[in-house]
Design an enzyme around this catalytic site. Structure first.
Site, PDB file in Angstrom:
ATOM      1  N   PHE A  67     -11.266  -4.996  -5.927  1.00  0.00           N
ATOM      2  CA  PHE A  67     -11.261  -5.909  -4.772  1.00  0.00           C
ATOM      3  C   PHE A  67     -10.763  -5.101  -3.569  1.00  0.00           C
ATOM      4  O   PHE A  67      -9.852  -5.498  -2.848  1.00  0.00           O
ATOM      5  CB  PHE A  67     -10.361  -7.127  -5.026  1.00  0.00           C
ATOM      6  CG  PHE A  67     -10.677  -7.859  -6.306  1.00  0.00           C
ATOM      7  CD1 PHE A  67     -11.659  -8.849  -6.328  1.00  0.00           C
ATOM      8  CD2 PHE A  67     -10.024  -7.547  -7.499  1.00  0.00           C
ATOM      9  CE1 PHE A  67     -11.953  -9.527  -7.513  1.00  0.00           C
ATOM     10  CE2 PHE A  67     -10.316  -8.219  -8.674  1.00  0.00           C
ATOM     11  CZ  PHE A  67     -11.279  -9.211  -8.685  1.00  0.00           C
ATOM     12  N   ASP A  77      -6.334  -6.836  -6.600  1.00  0.00           N
ATOM     13  CA  ASP A  77      -5.986  -7.661  -5.432  1.00  0.00           C
ATOM     14  C   ASP A  77      -7.113  -8.656  -5.148  1.00  0.00           C
ATOM     15  O   ASP A  77      -7.786  -8.562  -4.124  1.00  0.00           O
ATOM     16  CB  ASP A  77      -5.730  -6.753  -4.215  1.00  0.00           C
ATOM     17  CG  ASP A  77      -5.239  -7.553  -3.007  1.00  0.00           C
ATOM     18  OD1 ASP A  77      -4.689  -8.651  -3.196  1.00  0.00           O
ATOM     19  OD2 ASP A  77      -5.415  -7.069  -1.872  1.00  0.00           O
ATOM     20  N   CYS A  95      -2.877 -13.981  -4.036  1.00  0.00           N
ATOM     21  CA  CYS A  95      -2.616 -14.470  -2.678  1.00  0.00           C
ATOM     22  C   CYS A  95      -2.875 -15.971  -2.587  1.00  0.00           C
ATOM     23  O   CYS A  95      -2.968 -16.515  -1.492  1.00  0.00           O
ATOM     24  CB  CYS A  95      -3.439 -13.699  -1.658  1.00  0.00           C
ATOM     25  SG  CYS A  95      -5.205 -13.838  -1.904  1.00  0.00           S
ATOM     26  N   ARG A 147       0.841  -1.207   0.000  1.00  0.00           N
ATOM     27  CA  ARG A 147       0.000   0.000   0.000  1.00  0.00           C
ATOM     28  C   ARG A 147       0.872   1.252   0.000  1.00  0.00           C
ATOM     29  O   ARG A 147       0.578   2.234  -0.676  1.00  0.00           O
ATOM     30  CB  ARG A 147      -0.878   0.024   1.254  1.00  0.00           C
ATOM     31  CG  ARG A 147      -1.992  -0.983   1.222  1.00  0.00           C
ATOM     32  CD  ARG A 147      -2.841  -0.822   2.477  1.00  0.00           C
ATOM     33  NE  ARG A 147      -3.795  -1.904   2.564  1.00  0.00           N
ATOM     34  CZ  ARG A 147      -3.929  -2.722   3.599  1.00  0.00           C
ATOM     35  NH1 ARG A 147      -3.185  -2.552   4.683  1.00  0.00           N
ATOM     36  NH2 ARG A 147      -4.811  -3.686   3.577  1.00  0.00           N
ATOM     37  N   ASP A 187     -15.739  -3.228  -4.897  1.00  0.00           N
ATOM     38  CA  ASP A 187     -15.778  -4.527  -4.223  1.00  0.00           C
ATOM     39  C   ASP A 187     -17.201  -5.054  -4.305  1.00  0.00           C
ATOM     40  O   ASP A 187     -18.159  -4.274  -4.311  1.00  0.00           O
ATOM     41  CB  ASP A 187     -15.352  -4.376  -2.753  1.00  0.00           C
ATOM     42  CG  ASP A 187     -14.954  -5.708  -2.133  1.00  0.00           C
ATOM     43  OD1 ASP A 187     -13.742  -5.936  -1.949  1.00  0.00           O
ATOM     44  OD2 ASP A 187     -15.847  -6.532  -1.839  1.00  0.00           O
ATOM     45  N   SER A 188     -17.340  -6.374  -4.371  1.00  0.00           N
ATOM     46  CA  SER A 188     -18.689  -6.952  -4.453  1.00  0.00           C
ATOM     47  C   SER A 188     -19.421  -6.873  -3.121  1.00  0.00           C
ATOM     48  O   SER A 188     -20.633  -7.002  -3.065  1.00  0.00           O
ATOM     49  CB  SER A 188     -18.617  -8.402  -4.928  1.00  0.00           C
ATOM     50  OG  SER A 188     -17.743  -9.124  -4.094  1.00  0.00           O
TER      51      SER A 188
HETATM   52  N1  SAH Z   1      -7.134  -5.156  -1.218  1.00  0.00           N
HETATM   53  C1  SAH Z   1      -7.861  -5.399   0.009  1.00  0.00           C
HETATM   54  C2  SAH Z   1      -8.069  -6.867   0.303  1.00  0.00           C
HETATM   55  C3  SAH Z   1      -8.812  -7.622  -0.794  1.00  0.00           C
HETATM   56  S1  SAH Z   1      -9.536  -9.096  -0.241  1.00  0.00           S
HETATM   57  C4  SAH Z   1      -7.144  -4.679   1.148  1.00  0.00           C
HETATM   58  O1  SAH Z   1      -6.039  -4.188   0.944  1.00  0.00           O
HETATM   59  O2  SAH Z   1      -7.684  -4.632   2.246  1.00  0.00           O
HETATM   60  C5  SAH Z   1     -10.535  -9.530  -1.591  1.00  0.00           C
HETATM   61  C6  SAH Z   1     -11.833  -8.741  -1.724  1.00  0.00           C
HETATM   62  O3  SAH Z   1     -12.428  -9.106  -2.964  1.00  0.00           O
HETATM   63  C7  SAH Z   1     -12.898  -8.997  -0.682  1.00  0.00           C
HETATM   64  O4  SAH Z   1     -13.225  -7.784  -0.062  1.00  0.00           O
HETATM   65  C8  SAH Z   1     -14.112  -9.556  -1.451  1.00  0.00           C
HETATM   66  O5  SAH Z   1     -15.335  -9.039  -0.975  1.00  0.00           O
HETATM   67  C9  SAH Z   1     -13.841  -9.058  -2.848  1.00  0.00           C
HETATM   68  N2  SAH Z   1     -14.365  -9.834  -3.984  1.00  0.00           N
HETATM   69  C10 SAH Z   1     -14.312 -11.164  -4.188  1.00  0.00           C
HETATM   70  N3  SAH Z   1     -14.774 -11.481  -5.416  1.00  0.00           N
HETATM   71  C11 SAH Z   1     -15.124 -10.315  -6.025  1.00  0.00           C
HETATM   72  C12 SAH Z   1     -15.629  -9.969  -7.312  1.00  0.00           C
HETATM   73  N4  SAH Z   1     -15.866 -10.900  -8.226  1.00  0.00           N
HETATM   74  N5  SAH Z   1     -15.846  -8.676  -7.587  1.00  0.00           N
HETATM   75  C13 SAH Z   1     -15.602  -7.711  -6.655  1.00  0.00           C
HETATM   76  N6  SAH Z   1     -15.096  -7.988  -5.440  1.00  0.00           N
HETATM   77  C14 SAH Z   1     -14.860  -9.263  -5.117  1.00  0.00           C
END
Ligand code: SAH
Length: 394
Positions: free
Chosen positions: A229, A298, A338, A213, A251-252
């Site tokens: 994400f 991510d 990850c 970050r 984010d979803s």
């Molecule tokens: N980058 C974030 C962590 C990401 S974790 C940070 O730094 O805190 C992965 C995230 O992806 C989760 O919040 C989950 O809700 C989201 N997610 C999973 N599948 C998804 C999709 N198809 N579209 C949008 N978001 C999604």
């Protein structure tokens, strides 16, 4: 104590201090261990090898010690003190600008199946094995001994991480201190975040992206940034702090997006140039007409097992190809995986394929990984899971 004897030759990986014993390595079990019991492991010759938690599944024992020592209060305290000393060496204890970090990272801290994250004066304990879950009170006591007055509460969040079939009846809640609230504001590199370990994903926050970050912050000045994400907006806040012109978090999870919006406002007030979008990332990328100068990808682990690696690779390729096609000339792409099952090489090949599909000229600027408070036990290379590439897209 129950005793497990290995097949001939199967003691070799233990001699190299690998902390897992697979079911296929076992010749016979003396006694009738229950899931979570401490068991001793012997070579066929009768030589003692290790002591660990018994599990039902392909990993049958997770090693706690290669010595015949009591797993008692003093043992837990010593292991936690060792983990604490590593975080002090990293500079995370009493840091002026960061009060959240990972204290215990499973095998990386010689405590397989255990995660402990620190949020200010609260510790969130997450057991991934029944043995660790059954030890939660001992772990809580050891935490209190190590931290003393600095620790106000210990929260157990194991209900979702214990093996599916273990039937422990685990319910999340405080082991010590606490109250009704499961929320607080934490500080990471001077940026502030609402974290709710009660309802949030994992232990509440993705502490493993802290350093990455900061790098996003470095590249954000004057750029329009798309954080996909985004969860609760970790990367978004750093991008704004780094001088981004505008940031969109996608984010979803509508709850996560709402918290991303709150976190942007917490740091920069109501007029912040930030937009939260609750949407599937693939849909958003297909429909948006905006062009971004910096994109962060991510996603969650697309591959939880090697068996689904093929599909996962396709998912990563599709996502990266889309982002690489859409990013503005001179754009920067931060892309992560990850999935422990996806190796560094495979991830790079996947992104290479995506670049070829997008037909863009791409350079690798940085190769990223997990931060030092998520250490990798050198005898357990499987512990290296986070991979990232920073790309310059001409
Ligand atoms: N980058 C974030 C962590 C990401 S974790 C940070 O730094 O805190 C992965 C995230 O992806 C989760 O919040 C989950 O809700 C989201 N997610 C999973 N599948 C998804 C999709 N198809 N579209 C949008 N978001 C999604």
């Amino acid at each position: 104590m129950n005793r497990i004897f290995l097949k001939r030759g199967k003691e070799e990986s233990l001699a190299r201090r690998h902390p897992w014993i697979f079911s296929g390595a076992i010749e016979r079990i003396e006694g009738d261990p229950e899931e979570g019991d401490v068991v001793d492991v012997y070579a066929r010759s009768g030589e003692f090898l290790a002591r660990g938690h018994y599990q039902i599944g392909s990993i049958t024992v997770r090693v706690l010690s290669f010595e015949q020592e009591e797993i008692d209060a003093a043992w837990w305290e010593a292991r936690l003190r060792a983990a604490w000393a590593v975080r002090r060496a990293i500079g995370l204890i009493d840091s002026p600008d960061t009060d959240c970090y990972r204290l215990v990272h499973g095998e990386g801290d010689n405590l397989p199946g255990l995660v402990i994250d620190i949020y200010g004066d609260v510790a969130v304990v997450q057991a991934h094995s029944v043995g660790m879950y059954r030890s939660r009170q001992a772990i809580c006591e050891a935490l209190r001994t190590v931290y003393g007055d600095r620790l106000a509460a210990v929260y157990d969040k194991s209900a979702q991480t214990l093996p599916y079939k273990a039937e422990t009846g685990a319910v999340d809640g405080y082991l010590y201190g606490g109250g009704a609230s499961t929320e607080r504001i934490v500080t990471e590199h001077g940026n502030r975040f609402h974290v709710d370990w009660g309802v949030g994903q994992k232990t509440g926050f993705f502490l493993d992206q802290r350093e990455n970050r900061a790098l996003v912050g470095h590249y954000s000045a004057g750029r329009t940034v798309l954080n996909t994400f985004s969860y609760t907006g970790g990367f978004s806040v750093y991008a704004l702090a780094g001088g981004a012109r505008e940031v969109v978090s996608v984010d979803s999870s509508a709850t996560a997006v709402a918290l991303a919006v709150r976190n942007a406002e917490l740091n920069f007030g109501p007029d912040v140039h930030h937009e939260g979008v609750a949407s599937d990332v693939f849909d958003y990328l297909k429909t948006t007409d905006k062009q971004f100068d910096l994109i962060i990808l991510d996603p969650p682990a697309f591959a939880k097992h090697h068996k689904v690696l093929g599909n996962a690779t396709k998912g990563y390729t599709r996502l990266n190809a889309r982002a690489l096609s859409q990013i503005a000339p001179g754009g920067i792409l931060f892309t992560f995986s990850c999935s422990q099952a996806v190796s560094r090489e495979l991830f790079r090949t996947t992104v290479f394929t995506a670049a070829a599909i997008a037909g863009r000229r791409v350079r690798i600027l940085h190769q990223l990984t997990q931060p030092a408070d998520h250490p990798v036990n050198i005898y357990h290379p499987e512990g290296e899971y986070l991979k990232g590439l920073v790309l310059y897209v001409e």
